[in-house]
Design a protein around this motif. Structure first.
Motif, PDB file in Angstrom:
ATOM      1  N   ALA A   1       0.833  -1.203   0.000  1.00 11.18           N
ATOM      2  CA  ALA A   1       0.000   0.000   0.000  1.00 11.18           C
ATOM      3  C   ALA A   1       0.871   1.257   0.000  1.00 11.18           C
ATOM      4  N   SER A   2       0.226   2.407  -0.136  1.00 16.75           N
ATOM      5  CA  SER A   2       0.947   3.677  -0.209  1.00 16.75           C
ATOM      6  C   SER A   2       1.694   4.004   1.078  1.00 16.75           C
ATOM      7  N   ASN A   3       1.245   3.435   2.221  1.00 13.02           N
ATOM      8  CA  ASN A   3       1.943   3.664   3.493  1.00 13.02           C
ATOM      9  C   ASN A   3       2.989   2.590   3.769  1.00 13.02           C
ATOM     10  N   ASN A   4       3.344   1.834   2.721  1.00 11.79           N
ATOM     11  CA  ASN A   4       4.406   0.827   2.777  1.00 11.79           C
ATOM     12  C   ASN A   4       4.021  -0.384   3.634  1.00 11.79           C
ATOM     13  N   VAL A   5       2.733  -0.636   3.782  1.00  6.99           N
ATOM     14  CA  VAL A   5       2.242  -1.804   4.519  1.00  6.99           C
ATOM     15  C   VAL A   5       1.686  -2.811   3.514  1.00  6.99           C
ATOM     16  N   PRO A   6       2.071  -4.086   3.595  1.00  3.09           N
ATOM     17  CA  PRO A   6       1.528  -5.086   2.665  1.00  3.09           C
ATOM     18  C   PRO A   6       0.032  -5.268   2.889  1.00  3.09           C
ATOM     19  N   SER A   7      -0.712  -5.429   1.786  1.00 10.82           N
ATOM     20  CA  SER A   7      -2.170  -5.501   1.872  1.00 10.82           C
ATOM     21  C   SER A   7      -2.708  -6.471   0.835  1.00 10.82           C
ATOM     22  N   ILE A   8      -3.926  -6.959   1.077  1.00 15.10           N
ATOM     23  CA  ILE A   8      -4.611  -7.785   0.088  1.00 15.10           C
ATOM     24  C   ILE A   8      -5.497  -6.881  -0.752  1.00 15.10           C
ATOM     25  N   TYR A   9      -5.451  -7.091  -2.072  1.00 16.73           N
ATOM     26  CA  TYR A   9      -6.203  -6.278  -3.016  1.00 16.73           C
ATOM     27  C   TYR A   9      -7.156  -7.154  -3.830  1.00 16.73           C
ATOM     28  N   ARG A  10      -8.190  -6.518  -4.365  1.00 17.44           N
ATOM     29  CA  ARG A  10      -9.085  -7.183  -5.309  1.00 17.44           C
ATOM     30  C   ARG A  10      -9.234  -6.323  -6.552  1.00 17.44           C
TER      31      ARG A  10
END
Length: 359
Positions: free
Chosen positions: A247-256
């Protein structure tokens, strides 16, 4: 009479000696140090608990969101068990969005054939072990949350389906028409508010390889004809892809990523939950046709995606901040890993069964 007065010696006032002051200071510093130690430990415990709670909430939300979608994989109405996909074979960018005859498809992150459409998630630096690259998977189904249109007539010669009520579909959108015999996925080639064309070709890729909506699919001008009647309905199709990105805040995230009606230009990619560092998936196969899962395999060992009855999802959750005093070993998909950072990590697992398959 003689009176004698006795003067009393004045009372002397004594202060603290230097030794007493030093002892008092040492005791005070000890008490303050103890209180500070308790405060710091309480703060660390609170931060640890807060991060763990946040990870659990994020994992629960992500699993619930994905589960609702996966359960409907491959659903195209009453005739979902038999599919006629008349689209021209697609390749290249976003080819995954047209695998409607499969319903659910997985991609192994360590496989050389991992689609370039999906980002390659970064993995943490480890002091020991090698963490597998994050997987991705897709769900393709009818857009049941949107309006459905009843078939009022079907001219197979002119390749026109009449529907009610008025629709808002545009030429080039991918739709499905379904009755209890079978479902057919096609790209509309024109019409008006109550008519939908399904001629061969089309002005928008991928186009139709035939105007015939019957089985088996034969990619010729007329193909296999089949007439849909008043017990059939038409709805839009939807393609979803799930993957991990930063993500933009450098945190890994799940996307769809969502592609509705095959219109890639109008696709949307949304962040579902932060803190998801990796997805690993295995798939429950029915190998003897009895509708029950016989074994679980990774994506690269699935030969027929219509035989997949369930998917087991493993999420590796990571805290937002580094909250541990030192690197903490974690377990993921049966293996132990030791990172070099001080993030908190925990594995969450869920097995999801596809509703319109199996027993």
């Amino acid at each position: 009479m003689n009176m004698r007065y006795q003067l009393k010696e004045p009372v002397r006032q004594f202060g603290f000696s230097l030794i007493e002051l030093m002892i008092a200071m040492v005791l005070g510093m000890g008490l303050m140090g103890g209180a500070l130690h308790v405060f710091i430990n309480s703060k660390q415990t609170f931060a640890f608990s807060e991060e763990m709670t946040w990870m659990q909430e994020s994992a629960r939300y992500a699993m619930e969101f994905v589960s609702r979608d996966v359960r409907m994989a491959g659903y195209f109405g009453c005739g979902s068990q038999s599919m006629a996909v008349t689209l021209d074979p697609s390749s290249g960018s976003n080819a995954w969005a047209y695998d409607f005859d499969k319903g659910l498809v997985g991609y192994d992150g360590d496989d050389s054939g991992f689609p370039s459409d999906f980002p390659t998630a970064s993995v943490p630096t480890l002091a020991s072990g090698t963490l597998p690259k994050s997987d991705a998977f897709t769900v393709l189904r009818g857009a049941t949350e949107d309006e459905q249109f009843t078939v009022t007539g079907h001219n197979t010669s002119s390749a026109v389906i009449s529907v009610t009520p008025n629709h808002t579909f545009s030429s080039g959108q991918i739709l499905v028409v379904s009755d209890c015999d079978h479902a057919a996925v096609f790209q509309t080639t024109g019409g008006n508010k109550i008519k939908l064309g399904h001629n061969k070709g089309g002005s928008v890729a991928p186009g139709n390889c035939t105007k015939g909506l019957g089985l088996p699919v034969v990619c010729t001008a007329n193909g296999t004809a089949y007439q849909y009647d008043g017990d059939a309905f038409v709805m839009e199709v939807v393609s979803h892809a799930y993957f991990v990105n930063t993500a933009s805040n450098n945190v890994p995230s799940i996307y769809r990523q969502e592609i509705k009606g095959g219109l890639v230009a109008g696709s949307e990619t949304e962040e579902l939950a932060q803190g998801v560092e990796s997805i690993q998936t295995i798939y429950g196969l029915d190998v003897n046709g009895d509708g029950a899962v016989n074994r679980y395999v990774t994506a690269d060992n699935v030969a027929d995606w219509t035989s997949v009855m369930s998917i087991q999802i493993h999420l590796l959750m990571r805290s937002i901040s580094e909250v541990t005093a030192e690197p903490v070993t974690f377990r993921f998909v049966g293996n132990s890993y030791t990172p070099t950072d001080r993030f908190l990590r925990k594995e969450f697992t869920s097995t999801i069964f596809i509703r319109n398959r199996g027993v």
